[in-house]
Design a protein around this motif. Structure first.
Motif, PDB file in Angstrom:
ATOM      1  N   VAL A   5       0.858  -1.190   0.000  1.00  0.00           N
ATOM      2  CA  VAL A   5       0.000   0.000   0.000  1.00  0.00           C
ATOM      3  C   VAL A   5       0.885   1.228   0.000  1.00  0.00           C
ATOM      4  O   VAL A   5       1.632   1.473   0.958  1.00  0.00           O
ATOM      5  N   GLY A  13      -5.442   5.606   2.287  1.00  0.00           N
ATOM      6  CA  GLY A  13      -4.409   4.600   2.502  1.00  0.00           C
ATOM      7  C   GLY A  13      -4.490   3.939   3.863  1.00  0.00           C
ATOM      8  O   GLY A  13      -4.344   2.710   3.984  1.00  0.00           O
ATOM      9  N   VAL A  16      -7.245   1.478   3.723  1.00  0.00           N
ATOM     10  CA  VAL A  16      -6.879   0.313   2.918  1.00  0.00           C
ATOM     11  C   VAL A  16      -6.038  -0.647   3.748  1.00  0.00           C
ATOM     12  O   VAL A  16      -6.286  -1.860   3.783  1.00  0.00           O
ATOM     13  N   TYR A  68      -1.512  -1.291  -4.206  1.00  0.00           N
ATOM     14  CA  TYR A  68      -2.424  -0.150  -4.156  1.00  0.00           C
ATOM     15  C   TYR A  68      -1.586   1.080  -4.452  1.00  0.00           C
ATOM     16  O   TYR A  68      -0.650   1.409  -3.705  1.00  0.00           O
ATOM     17  N   VAL A  92      -4.204  -1.661  -8.235  1.00  0.00           N
ATOM     18  CA  VAL A  92      -5.428  -0.880  -8.026  1.00  0.00           C
ATOM     19  C   VAL A  92      -4.975   0.545  -7.762  1.00  0.00           C
ATOM     20  O   VAL A  92      -4.242   0.809  -6.798  1.00  0.00           O
ATOM     21  N   ASP A  93      -5.367   1.465  -8.640  1.00  0.00           N
ATOM     22  CA  ASP A  93      -4.901   2.842  -8.494  1.00  0.00           C
ATOM     23  C   ASP A  93      -6.031   3.757  -8.035  1.00  0.00           C
ATOM     24  O   ASP A  93      -7.198   3.545  -8.377  1.00  0.00           O
ATOM     25  N   LEU A  94      -5.658   4.760  -7.261  1.00  0.00           N
ATOM     26  CA  LEU A  94      -6.601   5.778  -6.797  1.00  0.00           C
ATOM     27  C   LEU A  94      -6.672   6.874  -7.838  1.00  0.00           C
ATOM     28  O   LEU A  94      -5.660   7.497  -8.170  1.00  0.00           O
ATOM     29  N   ALA A 163     -11.802   2.922   0.382  1.00  0.00           N
ATOM     30  CA  ALA A 163     -10.859   1.864   0.712  1.00  0.00           C
ATOM     31  C   ALA A 163     -11.490   0.486   0.551  1.00  0.00           C
ATOM     32  O   ALA A 163     -10.837  -0.455   0.078  1.00  0.00           O
ATOM     33  N   ALA A 166     -11.385  -0.559  -2.996  1.00  0.00           N
ATOM     34  CA  ALA A 166     -10.008  -0.872  -3.377  1.00  0.00           C
ATOM     35  C   ALA A 166      -9.577  -2.232  -2.834  1.00  0.00           C
ATOM     36  O   ALA A 166      -8.931  -3.024  -3.537  1.00  0.00           O
ATOM     37  N   VAL A 167      -9.947  -2.526  -1.594  1.00  0.00           N
ATOM     38  CA  VAL A 167      -9.562  -3.796  -0.979  1.00  0.00           C
ATOM     39  C   VAL A 167     -10.205  -4.974  -1.711  1.00  0.00           C
ATOM     40  O   VAL A 167      -9.567  -6.005  -1.946  1.00  0.00           O
ATOM     41  N   LEU A 170      -8.229  -5.524  -4.789  1.00  0.00           N
ATOM     42  CA  LEU A 170      -6.899  -6.068  -4.513  1.00  0.00           C
ATOM     43  C   LEU A 170      -6.942  -7.558  -4.205  1.00  0.00           C
ATOM     44  O   LEU A 170      -6.051  -8.320  -4.618  1.00  0.00           O
TER      45      LEU A 170
END
Length: 288
Positions: A5, A13, A16, A68, A92-94, A163, A166-167, A170
């Motif tokens: 991360v 973050g 995440v 991440y 996985v991008d923000l 988050a 995103a998780v 991932l």
């Protein structure tokens, strides 16, 4: 599987990292300031690294299979190349919801897509947490918020929900090649947001509508994030850093597309997003 991360001490973050740990994943977290990582869960390996200096990431990438990625446009190509060389299989991008509605182009997304790795873009709307840094000082000191746009609706999203999406991307299969636009379940006006903070505190918080110019003065005086983000948050510059073309730089039609709830969060998580009232309760200690 080790998950790396980046930007691990930021609003998203941190969430995440926590949610990955809760899911049983092995987590490595990078930050430019390891001393700021004191709130991360036990068992997380913290590595000092700087996305603006990609070579500092080499050791942290060893053994990593999912990444991440906090977006830093200037170094994205080198960072992604290092990740691929190290054996990363999934990124996985923000990103941002402004990309989804054509207000902004994120070069990091292009780099990630061209990498040949599995990728997912997470595109949140405005963060509820942005208001924390703008408003919390005056709420703590005076129980007041001074800000414009009293009754204009804003669709903001809880950082924990960003988050959570995103998780999932991932750790689970089935998200490759997807771009998720993440919004809250409803829009809240500034007046309603301030009322929600007061309700969470259990005492009145006064709202004073001020002009954009006066709000800019107040935020600049605060310093830190409030000062740095004042021009963008108040519409004095657009997303590319240039002077705004109108009151906020974009057409009413552009912004209206980000005021409505998008379905992606609920489709990924199987539940609605958290409300602004939920967020205010989650951050009660910051306002108290």
């Amino acid at each position: 599987m080790t998950v790396l991360v980046t930007g691990a001490t930021g609003f998203v973050g941190r969430n995440v990292v926590k949610q990955l740990v809760d899911a049983g994943a092995e987590v490595r977290a990078t930050t430019r300031r390891p001393e700021a990582a004191d709130g991360l869960p036990d068992g997380v390996e913290v590595a000092g690294a700087d996305l603006e200096r990609p070579r500092t990431l080499e050791a942290a990438l060893e053994g990593v299979r999912a990444l991440y990625l906090f977006p830093v446009e200037e170094t994205a190509e080198e960072v992604v190349a290092l990740a691929k060389e190290a054996g990363v299989r999934r990124i996985v991008d923000l990103s941002g919801a402004s990309v989804s509605v054509g207000l902004h182009h994120n070069p990091v997304e292009t780099v990630v897509e061209k990498s040949g790795l599995e990728w997912t873009h997470v595109r949140p709307g405005g963060f509820m947490a942005n208001m924390l840094q703008l408003w919390a000082p005056s709420v703590r000191a005076e129980r007041v918020v001074r800000y414009p746009f009293a009754d204009e609706p804003m669709n903001l999203v809880h950082e924990a929900d960003i988050a959570a999406v995103a998780v999932r991307a991932l750790l689970e299969d089935g998200h490759h090649g997807r771009a998720y636009t993440i919004t809250g379940p409803a829009s809240w006006t500034v007046r309603e947001q301030v009322a929600a903070i007061g309700a969470a505190l259990g005492e009145p918080v006064r709202y004073e509508e001020v002009s954009r110019e006066r709000a800019r003065e107040l935020l600049k005086a605060q310093g830190g994030f409030a000062a740095a983000s004042a021009d963008l948050m108040l519409g004095f510059v657009d997303y590319d850093g240039g002077a705004a073309s109108g009151e906020d730089g974009y057409s009413e039609q552009d912004w209206s597309a980000l005021e409505r709830p998008w379905p992606d969060l609920e489709q990924v998580l199987g539940r609605p997003g958290r409300t602004y009232a939920d967020w205010a309760r989650d951050h009660i200690g910051d306002f108290r």
